[in-house]
Design a protein around this motif. Structure first.
Motif, PDB file in Angstrom:
ATOM      1  N   VAL A 195       3.341 -85.632   8.919  1.00 20.48           N
ATOM      2  CA  VAL A 195       4.583 -85.691   8.149  1.00 20.48           C
ATOM      3  C   VAL A 195       5.735 -86.299   8.941  1.00 20.48           C
ATOM      4  CG1 VAL A 195       3.929 -83.807   6.619  1.00 20.48           C
ATOM      5  CG2 VAL A 195       5.287 -83.298   8.624  1.00 20.48           C
ATOM      6  N   SER A 196       5.712 -86.146  10.283  1.00 25.08           N
ATOM      7  CA  SER A 196       6.802 -86.715  11.076  1.00 25.08           C
ATOM      8  C   SER A 196       6.581 -88.187  11.391  1.00 25.08           C
ATOM      9  CB  SER A 196       6.963 -85.951  12.395  1.00 25.08           C
ATOM     10  OG  SER A 196       5.876 -86.203  13.263  1.00 25.08           O
ATOM     11  N   GLY A 197       5.319 -88.598  11.399  1.00 25.32           N
ATOM     12  CA  GLY A 197       5.008 -89.972  11.757  1.00 25.32           C
ATOM     13  C   GLY A 197       4.950 -90.206  13.255  1.00 25.32           C
ATOM     14  N   PHE A 198       5.010 -89.128  14.037  1.00 28.95           N
ATOM     15  CA  PHE A 198       4.971 -89.226  15.492  1.00 28.95           C
ATOM     16  C   PHE A 198       3.730 -88.540  16.033  1.00 28.95           C
ATOM     17  CE2 PHE A 198       9.668 -88.971  14.751  1.00 28.95           C
ATOM     18  CZ  PHE A 198       9.964 -90.255  15.139  1.00 28.95           C
ATOM     19  N   ARG A 199       2.996 -89.228  16.881  1.00 32.52           N
ATOM     20  CA  ARG A 199       1.881 -88.563  17.577  1.00 32.52           C
ATOM     21  C   ARG A 199       2.452 -87.660  18.665  1.00 32.52           C
ATOM     22  NH1 ARG A 199      -2.972 -87.537  18.689  1.00 32.52           N
ATOM     23  NH2 ARG A 199      -3.951 -87.781  20.706  1.00 32.52           N
ATOM     24  N   LYS A 200       3.426 -88.200  19.372  1.00 31.70           N
ATOM     25  CA  LYS A 200       4.142 -87.437  20.389  1.00 31.70           C
ATOM     26  C   LYS A 200       5.621 -87.771  20.224  1.00 31.70           C
ATOM     27  CE  LYS A 200       4.490 -86.411  25.204  1.00 31.70           C
ATOM     28  NZ  LYS A 200       4.017 -86.527  26.538  1.00 31.70           N
ATOM     29  N   PRO A 201       6.457 -86.759  20.004  1.00 34.90           N
ATOM     30  CA  PRO A 201       7.876 -87.053  19.764  1.00 34.90           C
ATOM     31  C   PRO A 201       8.598 -87.478  21.038  1.00 34.90           C
ATOM     32  CG  PRO A 201       7.565 -84.699  19.941  1.00 34.90           C
ATOM     33  CD  PRO A 201       6.188 -85.317  19.992  1.00 34.90           C
ATOM     34  N   ALA A 202       9.702 -88.163  20.836  1.00 31.94           N
ATOM     35  CA  ALA A 202      10.586 -88.505  21.952  1.00 31.94           C
ATOM     36  C   ALA A 202      11.158 -87.208  22.523  1.00 31.94           C
ATOM     37  CB  ALA A 202      11.712 -89.409  21.461  1.00 31.94           C
ATOM     38  N   PRO A 203      11.568 -87.224  23.771  1.00 35.09           N
ATOM     39  CA  PRO A 203      12.099 -86.003  24.392  1.00 35.09           C
ATOM     40  C   PRO A 203      13.201 -85.320  23.580  1.00 35.09           C
ATOM     41  CG  PRO A 203      11.753 -87.661  26.081  1.00 35.09           C
ATOM     42  CD  PRO A 203      11.503 -88.329  24.742  1.00 35.09           C
ATOM     43  N   HIS A 204      14.060 -86.092  22.941  1.00 34.03           N
ATOM     44  CA  HIS A 204      15.145 -85.470  22.181  1.00 34.03           C
ATOM     45  C   HIS A 204      14.658 -84.820  20.886  1.00 34.03           C
ATOM     46  CE1 HIS A 204      14.947 -89.589  20.564  1.00 34.03           C
ATOM     47  NE2 HIS A 204      15.398 -89.071  19.443  1.00 34.03           N
ATOM     48  N   ASN A 205      13.424 -85.087  20.466  1.00 37.02           N
ATOM     49  CA  ASN A 205      12.851 -84.459  19.271  1.00 37.02           C
ATOM     50  C   ASN A 205      11.757 -83.443  19.595  1.00 37.02           C
ATOM     51  OD1 ASN A 205      14.369 -85.840  17.327  1.00 37.02           O
ATOM     52  ND2 ASN A 205      13.035 -87.614  17.476  1.00 37.02           N
ATOM     53  N   ALA A 206      11.421 -83.290  20.851  1.00 39.28           N
ATOM     54  CA  ALA A 206      10.295 -82.436  21.244  1.00 39.28           C
ATOM     55  C   ALA A 206      10.486 -80.979  20.827  1.00 39.28           C
ATOM     56  CB  ALA A 206      10.063 -82.528  22.745  1.00 39.28           C
TER      57      ALA A 206
ATOM     58  N   ARG B 191       8.660 -76.567  17.636  1.00 38.09           N
ATOM     59  CA  ARG B 191       9.032 -75.409  16.790  1.00 38.09           C
ATOM     60  C   ARG B 191       8.348 -75.511  15.440  1.00 38.09           C
ATOM     61  NH1 ARG B 191      11.874 -71.209  15.299  1.00 38.09           N
ATOM     62  NH2 ARG B 191      13.435 -71.233  13.672  1.00 38.09           N
ATOM     63  N   ALA B 192       8.294 -76.687  14.870  1.00 44.64           N
ATOM     64  CA  ALA B 192       7.616 -76.876  13.585  1.00 44.64           C
ATOM     65  C   ALA B 192       6.132 -76.525  13.705  1.00 44.64           C
ATOM     66  CB  ALA B 192       7.792 -78.306  13.095  1.00 44.64           C
ATOM     67  N   VAL B 193       5.510 -76.938  14.788  1.00 47.39           N
ATOM     68  CA  VAL B 193       4.094 -76.609  15.002  1.00 47.39           C
ATOM     69  C   VAL B 193       3.916 -75.095  15.070  1.00 47.39           C
ATOM     70  CG1 VAL B 193       2.145 -76.777  16.606  1.00 47.39           C
ATOM     71  CG2 VAL B 193       3.522 -78.805  16.105  1.00 47.39           C
ATOM     72  N   GLU B 194       4.770 -74.400  15.793  1.00 47.31           N
ATOM     73  CA  GLU B 194       4.691 -72.939  15.907  1.00 47.31           C
ATOM     74  C   GLU B 194       4.857 -72.259  14.552  1.00 47.31           C
ATOM     75  OE1 GLU B 194       7.412 -71.366  18.816  1.00 47.31           O
ATOM     76  OE2 GLU B 194       6.855 -72.906  20.269  1.00 47.31           O
ATOM     77  N   ILE B 195       5.837 -72.702  13.784  1.00 42.59           N
ATOM     78  CA  ILE B 195       6.110 -72.093  12.480  1.00 42.59           C
ATOM     79  C   ILE B 195       4.943 -72.315  11.522  1.00 42.59           C
ATOM     80  CG2 ILE B 195       7.566 -72.287  10.416  1.00 42.59           C
ATOM     81  CD1 ILE B 195       9.920 -72.833  12.399  1.00 42.59           C
TER      82      ILE B 195
END
Length: 69
Positions: free
Chosen positions: A32-43, A48-52
């Protein structure tokens, strides 16, 4: 949408671990985010989304009643 996320409820899976919940949540958030690995400012938001989502998945599977088994 997330075809590679496997079904975690019985009878498809008898034993489901925290790692299974986390892996499914991670795949969902990546999709849904379109990121395999987010940039540091989005990590932080990404993690948190993964945990929830992992917690919601565990709650869902813990309360489902599978009949006919």
């Amino acid at each position: 949408m997330c075809r590679s996320i496997k079904t975690l409820r019985p009878p498809f899976e008898e034993v489901v671990t925290e790692e299974d919940f986390h892996a499914a949540a991670l795949q969902y958030v990546r999709k849904v985010s379109g990121f395999r690995k987010p940039a540091p400012h989005n990590a932080e938001a990404f993690d948190r989304a993964v945990e929830i989502i992992a917690a919601a998945t565990a709650e869902l599977l813990g309360t489902l009643e599978v009949r006919g088994r």
